[in-house]
Design an enzyme around this catalytic site. Structure first.
Site, short mmCIF file in Angstrom:
data_model
loop_
_atom_site.label_atom_id
_atom_site.label_comp_id
_atom_site.label_asym_id
_atom_site.label_seq_id
_atom_site.Cartn_x
_atom_site.Cartn_y
_atom_site.Cartn_z
N HIS A 1 -4.80 -3.91 -1.96
CA HIS A 1 -5.12 -3.42 -0.62
C HIS A 1 -5.13 -1.90 -0.52
O HIS A 1 -5.07 -1.34 0.56
CB HIS A 1 -4.15 -4.03 0.40
CG HIS A 1 -4.26 -5.53 0.50
ND1 HIS A 1 -3.27 -6.33 1.00
CD2 HIS A 1 -5.27 -6.36 0.15
CE1 HIS A 1 -3.66 -7.60 0.94
NE2 HIS A 1 -4.87 -7.64 0.43
N ILE B 1 0.82 -1.20 0.00
CA ILE B 1 0.00 0.00 0.00
C ILE B 1 0.86 1.26 0.00
O ILE B 1 0.38 2.35 0.28
CB ILE B 1 -0.95 0.01 1.23
CG1 ILE B 1 -0.15 -0.13 2.53
CG2 ILE B 1 -1.97 -1.10 1.12
CD1 ILE B 1 -1.01 -0.07 3.80
#
Ligand code: ZN
Length: 246
Positions: free
Chosen positions: A128, A112
């Protein structure tokens, strides 16, 4: 099962040869790609961890914690998740280069941190989400990761006072459908898949590979064994940044 190579120089040579032979390459990466850039894996508690946070990382980064204990959530998030000084490593850079050459079609990542884009990759499916995007839950105003880092406690929108949420998929939350579909399409249409820096145990992301990949060649770059090793043609059991140093 293919051969396992521990020597990084040899791994890089074998990986390059497979990429040269391939028509269409996809990379599927996890935390190990980022730890090679010095980003700690938030799931690996440090010695100080238990003194500092009340709950295990899976709870600290859960939707329940975000809702019920937002102050604790953001303490953890700033301390353990945001690592805004990190730079792309050789794996990120080589993947971006391969895409620019028309060899690589997509990067699918469980990370991320936005480091693939920082390296120049364009077609990135962030399963994510990303710490780089943050939105007010009330009015949708967007904020940078630096802004979130520099706030105190629960970050609130400067325009309306709503809570600002990182665009990150928390535990208990579902993955974005468009991202999932794009990742599935990329997996289904490549002939060489490189899985890197992940032990492929995190679902539902881990289920994507066996479900959609139908290509001819599978490479795994991971220090630890993975459940996919049995079907891999090449296993690079070395530092991932070094495996991509060619
Ligand atoms: Zn707002």
């Amino acid at each position: 099962m293919g051969k396992t190579i521990i020597d990084a120089t040899q791994a890089a040579a074998e990986l390059k040869a497979l990429i040269d032979d391939a028509q269409s390459v996809v990379f599927f990466g996890g935390a190990g790609v980022s730890t090679a850039s010095g980003i700690p894996d938030f799931r690996s508690p440090t010695g100080l961890y238990s003194q500092k946070f009340k709950w295990p990382p899976e709870y600290m980064l859960s939707h329940s914690c975000y809702v019920d204990h937002p102050e604790d959530f953001f303490d953890f998030y700033r301390d353990r998740v945001l690592a805004l000084d990190a730079k792309p490593n050789q794996a990120h850079l080589k993947l971006a280069e391969l895409e620019a050459q028309g060899k690589l079609t997509a990067v699918i990542t469980q990370n991320i941190d936005g480091l693939h884009q920082a390296a120049g990759s364009q077609n990135v499916f962030e399963l994510h989400g990303s710490v780089l995007r943050n939105y007010c839950e009330k009015c949708g105003t967007s904020y940078t990761a630096q802004w979130v880092r520099d706030t105190k406690g629960v970050p609130t929108c400067e325009k309306c006072g709503g809570r600002v949420k990182p665009d990150v998929v928390l535990y208990e939350e579902g993955l974005d459908n468009d991202v999932l579909t794009g990742a599935a399409m990329a997996l289904a249409t490549c002939d060489l898949l490189i899985i890197g820096g992940t032990s492929l145990v995190v679902y539902p992301a881990a289920a994507l590979v066996p479900q959609f990949f139908r290509g001819s060649t599978l490479v795994i770059c991971n220090l630890e064994p993975t459940p996919q090793d049995a079907s891999a043609d090449l296993i690079c059991a070395c530092d991932i940044a070094k495996a991509f140093d060619f």
